[in-house]
Design an enzyme around this catalytic site. Structure first.
Site, mmCIF file in Angstrom:
data_model
loop_
_atom_site.group_PDB
_atom_site.id
_atom_site.type_symbol
_atom_site.label_atom_id
_atom_site.label_comp_id
_atom_site.label_asym_id
_atom_site.label_seq_id
_atom_site.Cartn_x
_atom_site.Cartn_y
_atom_site.Cartn_z
ATOM 1 N N HIS A 172 51.784 64.022 27.278
ATOM 2 C CA HIS A 172 52.882 64.498 28.352
ATOM 3 C C HIS A 172 52.652 63.426 29.514
ATOM 4 O O HIS A 172 51.600 63.088 29.740
ATOM 5 C CB HIS A 172 53.315 65.794 28.740
ATOM 6 C CG HIS A 172 53.718 66.509 27.495
ATOM 7 N ND1 HIS A 172 55.156 66.579 27.097
ATOM 8 C CD2 HIS A 172 53.071 67.305 26.682
ATOM 9 C CE1 HIS A 172 55.152 67.449 25.894
ATOM 10 N NE2 HIS A 172 53.798 67.862 25.769
ATOM 11 N N CYS A 206 56.365 60.888 28.774
ATOM 12 C CA CYS A 206 57.312 60.764 29.813
ATOM 13 C C CYS A 206 56.792 60.077 30.990
ATOM 14 O O CYS A 206 55.799 60.025 31.226
ATOM 15 C CB CYS A 206 57.820 61.944 30.290
ATOM 16 S SG CYS A 206 59.084 62.896 28.996
#
Length: 115
Positions: free
Chosen positions: A35, A77
């Site tokens: 992430h 992300c």
């Protein structure tokens, strides 16, 4: 080399790998699946700036990779905006599928940001 052992820190793992002898290697490839947010990757020890992960492989620190490609692929992300996607045709006429607008892109630069 495939690194499959567990580390308690992304920075420590990459630092250890950068100190290995890469003189017989033609390149270095690092794949990070995690992430993230703009400029950072999340590890088990929290957020780390991407530049702090790649700095270990710069020419002044990793002499055995000087003049060789150092490739970093990151699946994470890079912000909080949502991609609404685009509708695609499906095998079945009764269903449709949405995929990200920017799916199937690889962005690679030969220089660091700002240079």
């Amino acid at each position: 080399m495939y690194l499959d052992w567990q580390c308690n820190s992304l920075t420590v793992c990459l630092s250890v790998v950068s100190k290995e002898d890469h003189s017989q290697s033609a390149s270095f490839v690092c794949v990070l699946l995690s992430h993230g947010d703009e400029g950072v990757i999340y590890g088990t020890d929290g957020a780390e700036k991407f530049e702090n992960l790649t700095k270990h492989f710069k020419g002044d620190r990793c002499k055995s990779l000087v003049g060789k490609p150092k490739l970093f692929f990151v699946q994470a992300c890079r912000g909080s905006q949502l991609d609404d996607g685009v509708e695609t045709d499906s095998v079945s006429e009764q269903t449709s599928e949405r995929i990200p607008v920017e799916a199937d892109f690889l962005y690679a630069y030969s220089t660091a940001p700002g240079n």
